[in-house]
Enzyme design. Structure first.
Site, PDB file in Angstrom:
ATOM      1  N   CYS A   1       1.448  -1.115   0.266  1.00 22.91           N
ATOM      2  CA  CYS A   1       0.011   0.158   0.080  1.00 22.91           C
ATOM      3  C   CYS A   1       0.956   1.796  -0.295  1.00 22.91           C
ATOM      4  CB  CYS A   1      -0.938   0.085   1.037  1.00 22.91           C
ATOM      5  SG  CYS A   1      -1.997   1.817   2.152  1.00 22.91           S
ATOM      6  N   PRO A   2       0.814   2.044  -1.039  1.00 23.25           N
ATOM      7  CA  PRO A   2      -0.439   2.442  -1.649  1.00 23.25           C
ATOM      8  C   PRO A   2      -0.073   2.243  -2.840  1.00 23.25           C
ATOM      9  CG  PRO A   2       0.167   4.757  -1.511  1.00 23.25           C
ATOM     10  CD  PRO A   2       1.945   3.418  -0.654  1.00 23.25           C
TER      11      PRO A   2
END
Lengths: 80, 170
Positions: free
Chosen positions: A18-19
């Site tokens: 992430c992200p």
């Protein structure tokens, strides 16, 4: 997934956290036409929650999202 | 149907490596979700706009920070080293050491660097705003910052934040 739905683009998001998977998916979807389909693989378990959230937020269609042998595979259709 | 874009307004007030992540992660993700994003960098957060980011972690003020080694067998890597706060705060160079461990661990795990996330933000149209007052106080010049940074004050941020769906102070 429908058999006649052909994949316009594939995306390898394995090893990314992430992200980045969401960012790369977003960029890749911008590169396909409306109604076209993208297939991606990832290893971050976060995609199980985040990809549906991204699809819901952007209005794109999540066709499928599965886990097999530690790899998450999902198919998204560009709606707008 | 053309929908009004959702908006997110962030304040980034911290300049350490760990605290540099949340604003850039949230902003790049929000941009990927077609939101309009402004980040207002103030106080120590302003250093994140410098051409070269020199953010470090500060273990002595974050006693919950897990100290882990980014090399060796998995069991060794997962081990949490019980380093007393007294050492973390007083051994010269400990911050630099802890910073390099965290950077290595992040790299090994597949986390993007702050520079990469900041570039994603710029490429995806996130507006980065430096706090004028902080610049005046710390003597920062706009030339020290990366291209594409705006400089403004609290009123500019609040004007955008008042029309935003999400407002966060980091």
């Amino acid at each position: 997934m429908d058999k006649d739905m052909s994949i316009a683009k594939t995306l390898n998001l394995e090893g990314l956290l992430c992200p980045i998977p969401v960012v790369k998916l977003s960029n890749a979807v911008k590169g396909i036409g409306v109604g076209e389909v993208i297939e991606a693989t990832a290893t971050d378990p976060g995609v199980m929650m985040d990809i549906p959230a991204w699809c819901k937020s952007t209005g794109n269609d999540l066709i499928s999202l599965d886990k097999e042998d530690g790899i998450f595979r999902f198919v998204v259709c560009r709606v707008n | 149907m053309e929908q009004k874009k959702k908006r997110m307004a962030l304040i980034a007030s911290q300049g350490t490596l760990d605290w540099a992540y949340p604003p850039f992660i949230l902003a790049s993700t929000a941009a990927a979700m077609d939101m309009e994003v402004h980040i207002f960098f103030t106080f120590y957060g302003l250093t994140l706009l410098k051409k070269k980011i020199e953010a470090k972690v500060a273990p002595q003020t974050n006693p919950s920070m897990p100290m882990k080694m980014p090399f060796g067998p998995q069991g060794f890597q997962n081990f949490e080293w019980p380093i007393p706060n007294l050492i973390m705060g007083n051994v010269p160079g400990f911050e630099t050491f802890a910073t390099s461990l965290m950077k290595k661990t992040f790299k090994n795990k597949g986390v993007a660097t702050i520079e990469e996330l900041r570039n994603i933000c710029l490429e995806s149209g996130v507006k980065l705003i430096g706090c004028q007052m902080t610049m005046d106080v710390f003597g920062f010049k706009k030339e020290e910052f990366i291209d594409g940074v705006d400089v403004a004050g609290a009123a500019t941020f609040l004007e955008f934040a008042a029309e935003s769906d999400i407002q966060l102070f980091v």
